[in-house]
Design an enzyme around this catalytic site. Structure first.
Site, PDB file in Angstrom:
ATOM      1  N   THR A  20      -4.391   6.608   9.590  1.00 10.12           N
ATOM      2  CA  THR A  20      -3.051   5.976   9.328  1.00 10.12           C
ATOM      3  C   THR A  20      -2.399   6.396   7.962  1.00 10.12           C
ATOM      4  O   THR A  20      -1.142   6.102   7.834  1.00 10.12           O
ATOM      5  CB  THR A  20      -3.073   4.331   9.638  1.00 10.12           C
ATOM      6  OG1 THR A  20      -4.019   3.726   8.960  1.00 10.12           O
ATOM      7  CG2 THR A  20      -3.338   4.123  11.065  1.00 10.12           C
ATOM      8  N   PHE A  51      -3.886  -1.747   3.320  1.00 12.19           N
ATOM      9  CA  PHE A  51      -3.074  -0.726   2.952  1.00 12.19           C
ATOM     10  C   PHE A  51      -3.284   0.511   3.418  1.00 12.19           C
ATOM     11  O   PHE A  51      -2.761   1.467   2.534  1.00 12.19           O
ATOM     12  CB  PHE A  51      -3.366  -0.965   1.344  1.00 12.19           C
ATOM     13  CG  PHE A  51      -4.999  -0.664   0.788  1.00 12.19           C
ATOM     14  CD1 PHE A  51      -5.239   0.579   0.333  1.00 12.19           C
ATOM     15  CD2 PHE A  51      -5.620  -1.874   0.813  1.00 12.19           C
ATOM     16  CE1 PHE A  51      -6.569   0.560   0.048  1.00 12.19           C
ATOM     17  CE2 PHE A  51      -7.026  -1.595   0.354  1.00 12.19           C
ATOM     18  CZ  PHE A  51      -7.282  -0.540   0.256  1.00 12.19           C
ATOM     19  N   TYR A  52      -4.210   0.771   4.301  1.00 16.12           N
ATOM     20  CA  TYR A  52      -4.222   2.140   4.909  1.00 16.12           C
ATOM     21  C   TYR A  52      -3.182   2.422   5.632  1.00 16.12           C
ATOM     22  O   TYR A  52      -3.179   2.391   6.814  1.00 16.12           O
ATOM     23  CB  TYR A  52      -5.578   2.347   5.774  1.00 16.12           C
ATOM     24  CG  TYR A  52      -6.792   2.277   4.837  1.00 16.12           C
ATOM     25  CD1 TYR A  52      -6.956   2.417   3.430  1.00 16.12           C
ATOM     26  CD2 TYR A  52      -8.096   2.470   5.404  1.00 16.12           C
ATOM     27  CE1 TYR A  52      -7.895   2.431   2.622  1.00 16.12           C
ATOM     28  CE2 TYR A  52      -9.420   2.331   4.805  1.00 16.12           C
ATOM     29  CZ  TYR A  52      -9.083   2.533   3.314  1.00 16.12           C
ATOM     30  OH  TYR A  52     -10.357   2.668   2.391  1.00 16.12           O
ATOM     31  N   GLY A  53      -1.894   2.850   5.119  1.00 17.88           N
ATOM     32  CA  GLY A  53      -0.716   3.109   6.022  1.00 17.88           C
ATOM     33  C   GLY A  53       0.296   1.968   5.649  1.00 17.88           C
ATOM     34  O   GLY A  53      -0.080   0.778   4.791  1.00 17.88           O
TER      35      GLY A  53
END
Length: 329
Positions: A20, A51-53
């Site tokens: 992502t 916060f991955y994406g």
């Protein structure tokens, strides 16, 4: 087989970041195929991030949709989630308000389809005492059953010791690869072994340097965040690429791929009496890569020595992170 929180996990886990958080996100269907392939190949320890994406499509959003479609897989997965650093991963916030906001958001995004087994503040907040952060996590989330346990991410050995006196630390996440061997020398691995805390090795492929996919700087996409990392600069990249080629030659000699050698070198470290349980978490988006990464091959002492000799001959150039990304010393 290793275990975390009493749950058995495969020797190799799965990092979700690339599904992502990338300039050219893969389709949701392709992401689902990757998740299915990871689980099928025994990679049931999944590591994602708030916060991955972007907020509308990060690890939690993807996982909620995946477990909606495959609810039978939820109990098969041990899920570790990082948060409390803002959406840009550069503003650690271990305050009670910051931790609650992050974790409540993560839980809400999953919509009850999967419990978060481990929650980690992705970086230590230098402005908030750890006992304040852990008090909220322990009393409001672990003891109430909202999450399984508390992990640490990107911390030094002294922080691990300090944290272990304040709460039960169920995992420590640290960068560890053939190109980032710091945890073996700076006390992180030794401290985890002493305290019997599993070590989760992130970036085991050194952000792609140990996959064989890069042949020159031009192979790095213009919009990739890697172009900001010290090891991927024009003056450092050729040296690191040459080292990767030499490691790849050792893999070819052994009859395995470069990623397989890199991952199994990490797994084989556990043969040593002073090492903790170590679980590498490679990320991959292609089913073929996931299947390749899942293969276990034995690394002999002679091969260990040959790898060490290669690493001593040609040193890695450049720091792990640019100075704009915070670390715990």
């Amino acid at each position: 087989m290793p275990s975390i929180l009493g749950k058995e996990i495969g020797p190799i886990g799965y990092g979700l970041m690339g599904l992502t958080w990338r300039p050219d996100p893969i389709s949701q269907d392709k992401a689902f195929e990757a998740l299915k392939a990871a689980l099928k190949n025994g990679m049931n320890f999944w590591n994602g991030g708030e916060f991955y994406g972007p907020p509308e499509y990060n690890s939690l959003v993807l996982l909620e949709r995946y477990f909606e479609k495959y609810p039978e897989d939820a109990d098969k997965v041990v899920l570790s989630i990082k948060g409390a650093v803002g959406h840009d991963a550069r503003h650690p916030d271990g305050s009670p308000e910051g931790v609650r906001a992050s974790l409540d958001n993560c839980i809400a995004l999953l919509k009850g389809r999967k419990k978060i087994d481990i929650f980690e503040s992705a970086r230590r907040d230098p402005n908030t005492p750890m006992d304040v952060t852990f008090s909220v996590l322990e009393k409001e989330y672990v003891q109430t059953g909202k999450i399984g346990g508390i992990g640490l991410s990107e911390v030094k050995a002294s922080t691990i010791r300090e944290a272990a006196k304040l709460t039960k630390v169920v995992a420590v996440e640290s960068e560890l690869s053939l190109f980032s061997t710091d945890p073996l020398d700076n006390g992180i691995a030794a401290t985890c072994a002493e305290l019997k805390i599993p070590l989760v090795a992130y970036s085991p492929m050194s952000r792609g340097l140990l996959t064989g996919q890069f042949k020159s700087v031009s192979d790095i996409p213009e919009q990739s965040f890697l172009r900001h990392f010290p090891r991927f600069q024009p003056e450092t990249f050729p040296v690191n690429l040459e080292l990767a080629k030499q490691i790849e030659a050792l893999a070819s000699k052994k009859g395995c791929s470069l990623p397989q050698l890199a991952l199994n070198w990490i797994i084989a470290l556990q043969k040593r009496s002073d090492m903790p349980t170590i679980v590498p978490i490679p990320g991959a988006t292609l089913v073929s890569r996931i299947e390749e990464n899942s293969k276990i091959v034995d690394i002999t002492e002679a091969e260990f020595a040959e790898i060490d000799a290669t690493l001593n001959k040609v040193k890695v150039e450049g720091a792990r992170y640019p100075p704009t990304i915070p670390t715990d010393g």
